[in-house]
Design a protein around this motif. Structure first.
Motif, mmCIF file in Angstrom:
data_model
loop_
_atom_site.group_PDB
_atom_site.id
_atom_site.type_symbol
_atom_site.label_atom_id
_atom_site.label_comp_id
_atom_site.label_asym_id
_atom_site.label_seq_id
_atom_site.Cartn_x
_atom_site.Cartn_y
_atom_site.Cartn_z
ATOM 1 N N ALA A 1 0.800 -1.239 0.000
ATOM 2 C CA ALA A 1 0.000 0.000 0.000
ATOM 3 C C ALA A 1 0.824 1.276 0.000
ATOM 4 O O ALA A 1 0.281 2.367 0.155
ATOM 5 N N VAL A 2 2.141 1.171 -0.227
ATOM 6 C CA VAL A 2 2.972 2.382 -0.199
ATOM 7 C C VAL A 2 2.810 3.222 -1.466
ATOM 8 O O VAL A 2 3.062 4.423 -1.464
ATOM 9 N N GLY A 3 2.398 2.588 -2.573
ATOM 10 C CA GLY A 3 2.226 3.317 -3.837
ATOM 11 C C GLY A 3 3.159 2.855 -4.942
ATOM 12 O O GLY A 3 3.520 3.638 -5.822
ATOM 13 N N LYS A 4 3.539 1.578 -4.913
ATOM 14 C CA LYS A 4 4.491 1.048 -5.901
ATOM 15 C C LYS A 4 3.932 1.058 -7.318
ATOM 16 O O LYS A 4 4.652 1.317 -8.275
ATOM 17 N N THR A 5 2.629 0.764 -7.453
ATOM 18 C CA THR A 5 2.043 0.640 -8.795
ATOM 19 C C THR A 5 2.138 1.946 -9.569
ATOM 20 O O THR A 5 2.654 1.980 -10.690
ATOM 21 N N ASP A 6 1.660 3.040 -8.988
ATOM 22 C CA ASP A 6 1.691 4.331 -9.685
ATOM 23 C C ASP A 6 3.131 4.755 -9.988
ATOM 24 O O ASP A 6 3.431 5.239 -11.089
ATOM 25 N N TYR A 7 4.011 4.572 -9.016
ATOM 26 C CA TYR A 7 5.411 4.972 -9.199
ATOM 27 C C TYR A 7 6.050 4.176 -10.325
ATOM 28 O O TYR A 7 6.741 4.733 -11.193
ATOM 29 N N SER A 8 5.813 2.878 -10.354
ATOM 30 C CA SER A 8 6.460 2.029 -11.364
ATOM 31 C C SER A 8 5.899 2.281 -12.763
ATOM 32 O O SER A 8 6.625 2.178 -13.756
ATOM 33 N N ILE A 9 4.618 2.647 -12.842
ATOM 34 C CA ILE A 9 4.038 2.956 -14.158
ATOM 35 C C ILE A 9 4.709 4.196 -14.751
ATOM 36 O O ILE A 9 5.060 4.218 -15.943
ATOM 37 N N GLU A 10 4.903 5.227 -13.931
ATOM 38 C CA GLU A 10 5.583 6.429 -14.415
ATOM 39 C C GLU A 10 7.014 6.120 -14.839
ATOM 40 O O GLU A 10 7.502 6.623 -15.860
ATOM 41 N N LEU A 11 7.678 5.263 -14.064
ATOM 42 C CA LEU A 11 9.056 4.871 -14.383
ATOM 43 C C LEU A 11 9.097 4.060 -15.680
ATOM 44 O O LEU A 11 9.969 4.275 -16.531
ATOM 45 N N ALA A 12 8.145 3.154 -15.841
ATOM 46 C CA ALA A 12 8.092 2.323 -17.037
ATOM 47 C C ALA A 12 7.848 3.171 -18.288
ATOM 48 O O ALA A 12 8.444 2.948 -19.348
ATOM 49 N N LYS A 13 6.977 4.168 -18.158
ATOM 50 C CA LYS A 13 6.717 5.073 -19.289
ATOM 51 C C LYS A 13 7.990 5.837 -19.661
ATOM 52 O O LYS A 13 8.294 6.034 -20.848
ATOM 53 N N LYS A 14 8.725 6.254 -18.651
ATOM 54 C CA LYS A 14 9.963 7.009 -18.886
ATOM 55 C C LYS A 14 10.956 6.192 -19.699
ATOM 56 O O LYS A 14 11.628 6.720 -20.604
ATOM 57 N N TYR A 15 11.060 4.893 -19.416
ATOM 58 C CA TYR A 15 12.052 4.048 -20.087
ATOM 59 C C TYR A 15 11.471 3.236 -21.243
ATOM 60 O O TYR A 15 12.200 2.463 -21.868
ATOM 61 N N GLY A 16 10.179 3.372 -21.511
ATOM 62 C CA GLY A 16 9.566 2.577 -22.563
ATOM 63 C C GLY A 16 9.605 1.098 -22.240
ATOM 64 O O GLY A 16 9.783 0.253 -23.120
ATOM 65 N N SER A 17 9.423 0.788 -20.959
ATOM 66 C CA SER A 17 9.528 -0.593 -20.481
ATOM 67 C C SER A 17 8.168 -1.149 -20.100
ATOM 68 O O SER A 17 7.294 -0.406 -19.657
ATOM 69 N N PRO A 18 7.978 -2.460 -20.244
ATOM 70 C CA PRO A 18 6.820 -3.072 -19.611
ATOM 71 C C PRO A 18 7.088 -3.173 -18.104
ATOM 72 O O PRO A 18 8.184 -2.822 -17.652
ATOM 73 N N ILE A 19 6.114 -3.629 -17.336
ATOM 74 C CA ILE A 19 6.310 -3.844 -15.904
ATOM 75 C C ILE A 19 6.261 -5.343 -15.625
ATOM 76 O O ILE A 19 5.330 -6.040 -16.041
ATOM 77 N N ILE A 20 7.278 -5.824 -14.936
ATOM 78 C CA ILE A 20 7.337 -7.226 -14.537
ATOM 79 C C ILE A 20 6.931 -7.287 -13.071
ATOM 80 O O ILE A 20 7.608 -6.732 -12.211
ATOM 81 N N SER A 21 5.813 -7.924 -12.784
ATOM 82 C CA SER A 21 5.337 -8.009 -11.409
ATOM 83 C C SER A 21 6.100 -9.087 -10.645
ATOM 84 O O SER A 21 6.360 -10.174 -11.180
ATOM 85 N N CYS A 22 6.473 -8.776 -9.413
ATOM 86 C CA CYS A 22 7.061 -9.807 -8.542
ATOM 87 C C CYS A 22 6.232 -9.874 -7.268
ATOM 88 O O CYS A 22 6.727 -9.687 -6.165
ATOM 89 N N ASP A 23 4.944 -10.125 -7.464
ATOM 90 C CA ASP A 23 3.993 -10.257 -6.363
ATOM 91 C C ASP A 23 3.451 -11.688 -6.381
ATOM 92 O O ASP A 23 2.827 -12.103 -7.363
ATOM 93 N N SER A 24 3.685 -12.421 -5.304
ATOM 94 C CA SER A 24 3.353 -13.847 -5.288
ATOM 95 C C SER A 24 1.860 -14.117 -5.240
ATOM 96 O O SER A 24 1.438 -15.267 -5.368
ATOM 97 N N ARG A 25 1.036 -13.090 -5.042
ATOM 98 C CA ARG A 25 -0.405 -13.299 -4.999
ATOM 99 C C ARG A 25 -1.129 -12.682 -6.199
ATOM 100 O O ARG A 25 -2.146 -13.203 -6.645
ATOM 101 N N GLN A 26 -0.612 -11.584 -6.722
ATOM 102 C CA GLN A 26 -1.260 -10.980 -7.895
ATOM 103 C C GLN A 26 -1.147 -11.883 -9.120
ATOM 104 O O GLN A 26 -1.850 -11.684 -10.107
ATOM 105 N N ILE A 27 -0.309 -12.897 -9.039
ATOM 106 C CA ILE A 27 -0.156 -13.829 -10.164
ATOM 107 C C ILE A 27 -1.392 -14.713 -10.315
ATOM 108 O O ILE A 27 -1.639 -15.276 -11.376
ATOM 109 N N TYR A 28 -2.225 -14.801 -9.249
ATOM 110 C CA TYR A 28 -3.404 -15.669 -9.287
ATOM 111 C C TYR A 28 -4.628 -14.904 -9.773
ATOM 112 O O TYR A 28 -5.021 -13.896 -9.181
#
Length: 290
Positions: free
Chosen positions: A16-43
């Motif tokens: 709940a710290v805000g990783k999703t929004d932060y990583s999306i902005e970072l991914a846009k900056k680098y033209g990168s996809p996002i690789i999730s490393c969450d053991s529960r969101q995979i389900y």
């Protein structure tokens, strides 16, 4: 062969710290996809209770390892290490990315990806079955106390709400006669890319308020119904998860719905505290206070 200049940026931090929004902005900056490393969101069946990114967030940037498995398919940190490395090398080598963004809060997944896993003893099905039966009859707390006596280091660093982790750690102690933590040699495997870790944090009272509000939002979005639809899978490892276990106890008449929600908030705050304790030992993390 991947060149050394290839970089994987891992955005980590407590729930709940805000990783999703932060990583999306970072991914846009680098033209990168996002690789999730969450053991529960995979389900795929656990969308609400695991705070999967919204449809708008998922469409803003391509995401990997979100909703790609069913709860009936066991998935381990070792499998994640293999799958993530294969994907990362493909994105670097075949698709020409120079910088990739990974994000999530699962400590074991991040460690596995960065350092590789140590060689733990093989599981013994008979012992595993006995320990799982004890979890069902006695609850995780009693096994956690046994683990504390045999391996206090592991007791103070793993998620004690996660019965799968407690059972595995205790199992290794009993099979080997040595602490689970003694198998963590921290002999890092070499990766053919650079890793940069960005840790996100907030003042504790702000983080805890965000956690409390997010749990209420999950309830508004239908977490109760989602948990009810998963009752038949409640004994599977995937469902040994904060947010579901408390509601299963409510369905069993052990507590009221109001109490269940309060327990989810409390257990999530405890988990955030453990995440921070775990990562504070890693001096390579560049911390950012949001």
């Amino acid at each position: 062969m991947t060149e050394k200049k290839s970089k994987l940026i891992i955005v980590l931090g407590p729930t709940a710290v805000g990783k999703t929004d932060y990583s999306i902005e970072l991914a846009k900056k680098y033209g990168s996809p996002i690789i999730s490393c969450d053991s529960r969101q995979i389900y795929r069946e656990m969308r609400i209770g695991t705070a999967v990114p919204t449809a708008a967030q998922l469409s803003a940037v391509q995401h990997y390892f979100i909703g790609t498995k069913s709860v009936v398919e066991p998935y381990t940190a070792g499998q994640f290490e293999r799958d993530a490395l294969e994907l990362i090398n493909k994105l670097f080598d075949q698709e020409g990315h120079e910088t990739l963004v990974m994000t999530g809060g699962t400590m074991f997944y991040i460690d596995a990806l960065c350092n590789g896993l140590d060689d733990f003893p093989e599981a013994e099905p008979e012992l595993r079955a006995k320990l799982l039966e004890r979890v069902k009859n006695e609850g995780t707390t009693y096994l956690a106390e046994e683990l504390k006596a045999l391996d206090p280091e592991t007791y103070y660093t793993i998620d004690l709400q996660n019965s799968q982790r407690v059972v595995r750690a205790l199992e290794v102690c009993l099979i080997s006669g040595k602490p689970f933590s003694s198998f963590k040699t921290h002999q890092s495997r070499q990766r053919n890319f650079e890793v940069e870790k960005i840790g996100l944090n907030r003042p504790r009272e702000v983080l805890y308020d965000r956690i409390n509000r997010r749990v209420l939002q999950m309830m508004d979005e239908g977490l109760l119904e989602e948990a009810r639809s998963l009752i038949q899978y409640r004994d599977l490892p995937a469902l040994q998860t904060v947010g579901y276990k408390e509601l299963f106890a409510y369905f069993d008449g052990i507590n009221t719905l109001e109490e269940a929600v309060a327990f989810i908030q409390s257990h999530t705050r405890n988990y955030a505290k453990r995440q921070l304790t775990w990562w504070k030992r890693d001096k390579s993390i560049n911390w950012i206070e949001l």
